[in-house]
Write a protein that holds these residues in place. Structure first.
Motif, PDB file in Angstrom:
ATOM      1  N   SER A   7      -8.402 -30.948 -13.029  1.00 45.57           N
ATOM      2  CA  SER A   7      -9.426 -31.130 -14.054  1.00 45.57           C
ATOM      3  C   SER A   7      -8.761 -31.044 -15.415  1.00 45.57           C
ATOM      4  O   SER A   7      -7.626 -30.577 -15.544  1.00 45.57           O
ATOM      5  CB  SER A   7     -10.516 -30.069 -13.925  1.00 45.57           C
ATOM      6  OG  SER A   7      -9.973 -28.777 -14.192  1.00 45.57           O
ATOM      7  N   GLU A  55     -14.764 -37.057 -22.121  1.00 44.34           N
ATOM      8  CA  GLU A  55     -14.057 -37.851 -21.133  1.00 44.34           C
ATOM      9  C   GLU A  55     -14.428 -39.308 -21.294  1.00 44.34           C
ATOM     10  O   GLU A  55     -15.619 -39.654 -21.362  1.00 44.34           O
ATOM     11  CB  GLU A  55     -14.412 -37.372 -19.728  1.00 44.34           C
ATOM     12  CG  GLU A  55     -13.699 -38.131 -18.619  1.00 44.34           C
ATOM     13  CD  GLU A  55     -14.189 -37.701 -17.244  1.00 44.34           C
ATOM     14  OE1 GLU A  55     -14.202 -36.493 -16.941  1.00 44.34           O
ATOM     15  OE2 GLU A  55     -14.565 -38.606 -16.459  1.00 44.34           O
ATOM     16  N   LYS A  77     -11.339 -42.372 -16.235  1.00 39.55           N
ATOM     17  CA  LYS A  77     -10.799 -41.579 -15.153  1.00 39.55           C
ATOM     18  C   LYS A  77     -10.009 -42.477 -14.231  1.00 39.55           C
ATOM     19  O   LYS A  77     -10.438 -43.582 -13.909  1.00 39.55           O
ATOM     20  CB  LYS A  77     -11.948 -40.921 -14.385  1.00 39.55           C
ATOM     21  CG  LYS A  77     -11.661 -39.566 -13.817  1.00 39.55           C
ATOM     22  CD  LYS A  77     -12.959 -38.898 -13.375  1.00 39.55           C
ATOM     23  CE  LYS A  77     -12.722 -37.469 -12.977  1.00 39.55           C
ATOM     24  NZ  LYS A  77     -13.964 -36.773 -12.626  1.00 39.55           N
ATOM     25  N   GLN A 116      -9.624 -30.990 -19.955  1.00 42.76           N
ATOM     26  CA  GLN A 116     -10.582 -30.940 -21.053  1.00 42.76           C
ATOM     27  C   GLN A 116      -9.845 -31.123 -22.375  1.00 42.76           C
ATOM     28  O   GLN A 116      -8.634 -30.917 -22.449  1.00 42.76           O
ATOM     29  CB  GLN A 116     -11.367 -29.632 -21.036  1.00 42.76           C
ATOM     30  CG  GLN A 116     -10.538 -28.371 -21.060  1.00 42.76           C
ATOM     31  CD  GLN A 116     -11.417 -27.117 -20.933  1.00 42.76           C
ATOM     32  OE1 GLN A 116     -12.545 -27.086 -21.418  1.00 42.76           O
ATOM     33  NE2 GLN A 116     -10.904 -26.092 -20.303  1.00 42.76           N
ATOM     34  N   GLU A 174      -9.647 -34.217  -6.995  1.00 38.01           N
ATOM     35  CA  GLU A 174     -10.724 -33.272  -7.318  1.00 38.01           C
ATOM     36  C   GLU A 174     -10.189 -31.884  -7.635  1.00 38.01           C
ATOM     37  O   GLU A 174     -10.844 -31.106  -8.337  1.00 38.01           O
ATOM     38  CB  GLU A 174     -11.703 -33.193  -6.152  1.00 38.01           C
ATOM     39  CG  GLU A 174     -12.590 -34.415  -6.037  1.00 38.01           C
ATOM     40  CD  GLU A 174     -13.713 -34.221  -5.030  1.00 38.01           C
ATOM     41  OE1 GLU A 174     -14.380 -35.216  -4.693  1.00 38.01           O
ATOM     42  OE2 GLU A 174     -13.918 -33.088  -4.568  1.00 38.01           O
TER      43      GLU A 174
END
Lengths: 113, 111
Positions: free
Chosen positions: A65, A54, A57, A67, A62
């Motif tokens: 997410s 990462e 942001k 990846q 929250e």
């Protein structure tokens, strides 16, 4: 065709559910970026990954997410979905991860009912 | 056709005329700017970019002008065609690894 692929193209799901959006960057690009586009908010940056890590942001909830995997594809996970999460979700990729020269995929249209 | 001032959400232009789309950016530290074209149902498509050490850059039928003094960016499209109808976004990189997008201008080309 930008070379960035996204699946699925459309997704319809109910409130409270969880979905996964997938993105494959252009060949050779190490960085992926996720953006949300809704009618009243325009294009909003969510998160960036560079070579699996990462890097930046943005306004990512929250409940969301993401990846990036060793093969450089990325997944954006959206959970506890609300009606307001209905939007277009775009993935972009770039070579160096500095934010410049991003190429966008065709997007995933998410509809939460 | 020309969108004057800081930003107009729509621009109507006659086919064959030149179009000018304006954008005001927010951060004087931004050093990279890019214009995207988004057609209905598609993702943003890269048109042209410019770095802050330049004032002007030309592509095929498009020119981007950067005025750092007033933090203003413009996209000029020569001989506008029906296929140019789309929403055009400017975006800036504030040296923070992401792009910040403007609100977009919808360009409609009249036959």
């Amino acid at each position: 065709d930008s070379g960035v692929t996204q699946t699925p193209k459309h997704l319809i799901t109910a409130t409270g559910q969880r979905v996964t959006l997938r993105c494959s960057p252009r060949s050779g690009d190490l960085s992926v970026y996720w953006y949300q586009q809704s009618l009243d908010q325009g294009l909003q940056f969510l998160i960036q990954y560079y070579n699996g890590e990462e890097r930046a942001k943005g306004n990512i909830l929250e409940r969301f997410s993401a990846q990036q995997f060793p093969d450089l594809h990325s997944e954006l996970n959206l959970s506890s979905l609300e009606l307001g999460d209905s939007a277009l979700y775009f993935c972009a990729s770039s070579a160096d991860g500095l934010g410049d020269e991003q190429y966008f995929g065709p997007g995933t249209r998410l509809t939460v009912t | 056709g020309e969108s004057v001032g800081l930003h107009l959400p729509t621009l109507s232009v006659q086919e064959g005329d030149n179009s000018i789309i304006n954008c005001a950016y927010s951060n004087s530290a931004s050093d990279y700017f890019i214009w995207y074209k988004q057609e209905s149902g598609k993702g943003p498509q890269f048109i042209i970019d410019i770095r802050s050490n330049m004032d002007k850059r030309q592509g095929q039928r498009v020119t981007v002008l950067l005025n750092k003094t007033v933090k203003h960016l413009s996209l000029q499209i020569a001989a506008t065609q029906p296929g140019d109808s789309a929403v055009y976004f400017c975006a800036e990189n504030n040296n923070d690894y992401k792009l910040s997008f403007g609100a977009g201008t919808t360009v409609t080309v009249r036959a």
